[in-house]
Design a protein around this motif. Structure first.
Motif, mmCIF file in Angstrom:
data_model
loop_
_atom_site.group_PDB
_atom_site.id
_atom_site.type_symbol
_atom_site.label_atom_id
_atom_site.label_comp_id
_atom_site.label_asym_id
_atom_site.label_seq_id
_atom_site.Cartn_x
_atom_site.Cartn_y
_atom_site.Cartn_z
ATOM 1 N N THR A 137 0.845 -1.198 0.000
ATOM 2 C CA THR A 137 0.000 0.000 0.000
ATOM 3 C C THR A 137 0.878 1.244 0.000
ATOM 4 O O THR A 137 1.735 1.393 0.872
ATOM 5 C CB THR A 137 -0.910 0.026 1.243
ATOM 6 N N PRO A 138 0.710 2.142 -0.959
ATOM 7 C CA PRO A 138 1.579 3.317 -1.008
ATOM 8 C C PRO A 138 1.328 4.263 0.156
ATOM 9 O O PRO A 138 0.201 4.344 0.673
ATOM 10 C CB PRO A 138 1.202 3.983 -2.336
ATOM 11 N N PRO A 139 2.358 4.996 0.588
ATOM 12 C CA PRO A 139 2.145 6.042 1.595
ATOM 13 C C PRO A 139 1.243 7.138 1.039
ATOM 14 O O PRO A 139 1.089 7.292 -0.180
ATOM 15 C CB PRO A 139 3.565 6.587 1.842
ATOM 16 N N ARG A 140 0.658 7.920 1.923
ATOM 17 C CA ARG A 140 -0.145 9.060 1.474
ATOM 18 C C ARG A 140 0.738 10.053 0.724
ATOM 19 O O ARG A 140 0.300 10.667 -0.254
ATOM 20 C CB ARG A 140 -0.794 9.764 2.662
ATOM 21 N N ARG A 141 1.957 10.230 1.213
ATOM 22 C CA ARG A 141 2.900 11.123 0.536
ATOM 23 C C ARG A 141 4.321 10.689 0.888
ATOM 24 O O ARG A 141 4.589 10.257 2.016
ATOM 25 C CB ARG A 141 2.678 12.578 0.937
ATOM 26 N N THR A 142 5.202 10.794 -0.094
ATOM 27 C CA THR A 142 6.618 10.478 0.090
ATOM 28 C C THR A 142 7.441 11.747 -0.109
ATOM 29 O O THR A 142 7.275 12.452 -1.108
ATOM 30 C CB THR A 142 7.058 9.395 -0.912
ATOM 31 N N PHE A 143 8.306 12.046 0.856
ATOM 32 C CA PHE A 143 9.182 13.206 0.799
ATOM 33 C C PHE A 143 10.587 12.751 0.418
ATOM 34 O O PHE A 143 11.145 11.829 1.037
ATOM 35 C CB PHE A 143 9.224 13.920 2.149
ATOM 36 N N ILE A 144 11.160 13.390 -0.582
ATOM 37 C CA ILE A 144 12.457 12.970 -1.110
ATOM 38 C C ILE A 144 13.518 13.967 -0.662
ATOM 39 O O ILE A 144 13.463 15.149 -1.031
ATOM 40 C CB ILE A 144 12.407 12.855 -2.643
ATOM 41 N N THR A 145 14.460 13.511 0.142
ATOM 42 C CA THR A 145 15.455 14.386 0.752
ATOM 43 C C THR A 145 16.850 13.812 0.554
ATOM 44 O O THR A 145 17.046 12.827 -0.144
ATOM 45 C CB THR A 145 15.178 14.556 2.255
ATOM 46 N N HIS A 146 17.826 14.448 1.192
ATOM 47 C CA HIS A 146 19.200 13.946 1.254
ATOM 48 C C HIS A 146 19.760 13.642 -0.131
ATOM 49 O O HIS A 146 20.305 12.582 -0.401
ATOM 50 C CB HIS A 146 19.259 12.701 2.141
ATOM 51 N N GLY A 147 19.616 14.624 -1.037
ATOM 52 C CA GLY A 147 20.169 14.474 -2.375
ATOM 53 C C GLY A 147 20.401 15.837 -2.991
ATOM 54 O O GLY A 147 19.725 16.813 -2.627
ATOM 55 N N GLU A 148 21.348 15.911 -3.909
ATOM 56 C CA GLU A 148 21.497 17.136 -4.687
ATOM 57 C C GLU A 148 20.219 17.321 -5.520
ATOM 58 O O GLU A 148 19.492 16.355 -5.797
ATOM 59 C CB GLU A 148 22.723 17.047 -5.594
ATOM 60 N N PRO A 149 19.888 18.564 -5.924
ATOM 61 C CA PRO A 149 18.606 18.807 -6.611
ATOM 62 C C PRO A 149 18.339 17.876 -7.790
ATOM 63 O O PRO A 149 17.217 17.373 -7.937
ATOM 64 C CB PRO A 149 18.732 20.265 -7.054
ATOM 65 N N ALA A 150 19.334 17.621 -8.624
ATOM 66 C CA ALA A 150 19.108 16.758 -9.794
ATOM 67 C C ALA A 150 18.779 15.332 -9.374
ATOM 68 O O ALA A 150 17.894 14.682 -9.956
ATOM 69 C CB ALA A 150 20.343 16.775 -10.703
ATOM 70 N N ALA A 151 19.485 14.828 -8.347
ATOM 71 C CA ALA A 151 19.249 13.462 -7.887
ATOM 72 C C ALA A 151 17.877 13.321 -7.245
ATOM 73 O O ALA A 151 17.152 12.345 -7.491
ATOM 74 C CB ALA A 151 20.341 13.044 -6.905
ATOM 75 N N ALA A 152 17.505 14.297 -6.410
ATOM 76 C CA ALA A 152 16.205 14.236 -5.744
ATOM 77 C C ALA A 152 15.068 14.313 -6.759
ATOM 78 O O ALA A 152 14.070 13.580 -6.656
ATOM 79 C CB ALA A 152 16.093 15.369 -4.721
#
Length: 452
Positions: free
Chosen positions: A411-426
């Motif tokens: 079951t997918p999360p309601r929302r996933t936050f993408i962090t800990h990366g340079e802008p292009a990677a995130a």
């Protein structure tokens, strides 16, 4: 429940998340910013909260970009507990005082040689500040549920990556948010694979390699080739390496290469990091966190001659090659490796060998990108040594490995936050998650707040 992104948003360092629920406030991770000066200046700036108002800190793992701000937090008035895995506590007992000690050494060196823009130069915190902060640690076992603040429970499961690294789920009774921390790799030579992701309402996932795939070449082939070629020239291989995680991997590879004949058994190998020596010994105490047997741990511990004193470290620079020097820090941002780079970078017989991600703004990133001059201790150092990067040794999951870990969740999360990366990677990882998994996801900005 609310989350505020106080670090690792738009960059790979400074991991720090404020989680609020009811009247409770906790920090998940409390790391230092590294790399570009404008990021490092955040370490000196006032935080957008009062440390005394924080009820607890929960650490995913011991690396300084996740734990290194803790001594300053305690010094500024934080009085709560610091929850982490047992191995993370053991490593922080080494890493944090060493961080303070190095800062004191760097400040003293700058004052002696007059290259600092500040007069006098001062450390962000001292070794004693770090030792005081250790009194507030509260280690917990993997798999246990622990109350970290009123109404908030934390659960730790294995993340791989380094010894003690955890995926942390925080539950307030009606919502759960999971933090990947730094996610390890499923087939790492030493570390256990990350535990499967459990159902969660919200997810914060790292994206260090969100836009890249690792080279799956056996690292021993690349390491062996670089070491043999350098030794044949009579040169020295200088390997900047994090004292926790990477140094141990390297020593185990050195043992395997000597045993297999990939490099000469008589080739001198030095570990110029007393902290790495202490960290290596911890592996024997936490056998459930890694794949090595007791005999393999012993072999890893004895794969290199340990350099303890400053005078012994200086002697390495005078002795020349052939040989291998493994020394912290891994991105060449500080520590003894800077003196070795000053000694060996200008000689084409030598090799500077990196073995992992180099954050933007670090000397490591500049060298990997082809810089022919780097600045160390106020001096411009010419680079004529060969520079290489063995990316296949990375302790971070790559884009496909992250996607496989996420994709196994039903079951997918309601929302996933993408962090800990340079802008292009995130952003690349955001695009993959959105299009391949159809999940709602967001790359948060620094200091952004979100209601959960």
């Amino acid at each position: 429940m609310r989350i505020q992104f106080l670090g690792a948003a738009g960059t790979v360092t400074g991991s720090k998340y404020m989680l609020s629920s009811g009247g409770s406030k906790i920090l998940v991770d409390c790391g230092l910013f590294q790399g570009y000066k404008q990021l490092r200046l955040r370490n000196w700036a006032a935080q957008p909260f009062k440390p005394a108002d924080i009820d607890a800190v929960v650490l995913t793992h011991a690396h300084l970009d996740h734990s290194g701000y803790l001594p300053l937090l305690v010094k500024a008035g934080f009085r709560g507990k610091i929850f982490c895995s047992e191995a993370t506590f053991d490593l922080c007992k080494i890493l944090l005082p060493d961080s303070g000690h190095l800062q004191e050494e760097d400040a003293a060196f700058a004052n002696r040689h007059g290259y600092s823009q500040h007069s006098p130069a001062a450390p962000l915190y001292t070794e004693e500040d770090a030792r005081v902060s250790l009194k507030q640690f509260a280690p917990v076992p993997f798999g246990a549920d622990v109350s970290v603040a009123a109404g908030l429970t934390a659960h730790f499961s294995h993340a791989g990556h380094i010894l003690g690294a955890a995926v942390v789920a925080i539950d307030d009774g009606s919502r759960r948010i999971t933090f990947s921390g730094d996610l390890g790799r499923p087939d790492d030579l030493i570390m256990v694979a990350p535990s499967p992701l459990q159902p969660t309402d919200y997810l914060v996932v790292e994206s260090t390699y969100g836009d890249r795939l690792h080279d799956h070449t056996d690292p021993m082939l690349e390491l062996g080739e670089a070491i043999r070629a350098t030794a044949a020239r009579g040169g020295v291989v200088v390997i900047p390496a994090f004292a926790v995680g990477r140094a141990q991997n390297l020593m185990y590879y050195m043992h395997l290469m000597k045993e297999s004949g990939a490099i000469p058994k008589v080739l001198p190998i030095f570990l110029d990091s007393p902290m790495a020596k202490d960290a290596t010994a911890i592996y024997a105490r936490h056998r459930m966190d890694h794949r090595l047997s007791a005999a393999q741990c012993q072999a890893m511990c004895h794969a290199a001659a340990i350099i303890n004193t400053v005078e012994e470290s200086k002697e390495l620079d005078r002795r020349g090659g052939p040989g291998v020097i493994i020394s912290a820090s891994g991105m060449a941002t500080g520590g003894r490796v800077l003196h070795h780079l000053k000694a060996f970078a200008d000689d084409p017989r030598n090799t500077i060998l990196f073995t992992g991600h180099q954050a933007g703004g670090t000397r490591g990133a500049a060298l990997v990108d082809g810089a022919r001059v780097i600045r160390i201790h106020g001096q411009d150092i010419r680079v004529r040594a060969r520079v290489a990067n063995v990316d296949s040794m990375s302790a971070h999951a790559d884009s496909n490995e992250i996607m496989a870990w996420l994709g196994a969740l039903g079951t997918p999360p309601r929302r996933t936050f993408i962090t800990h990366g340079e802008p292009a990677a995130a952003d690349a990882l955001r695009s993959r998650i959105k299009h391949e998994l159809k999940w709602d996801c967001l790359v948060p900005e620094h200091l952004q707040e979100v209601q959960l």
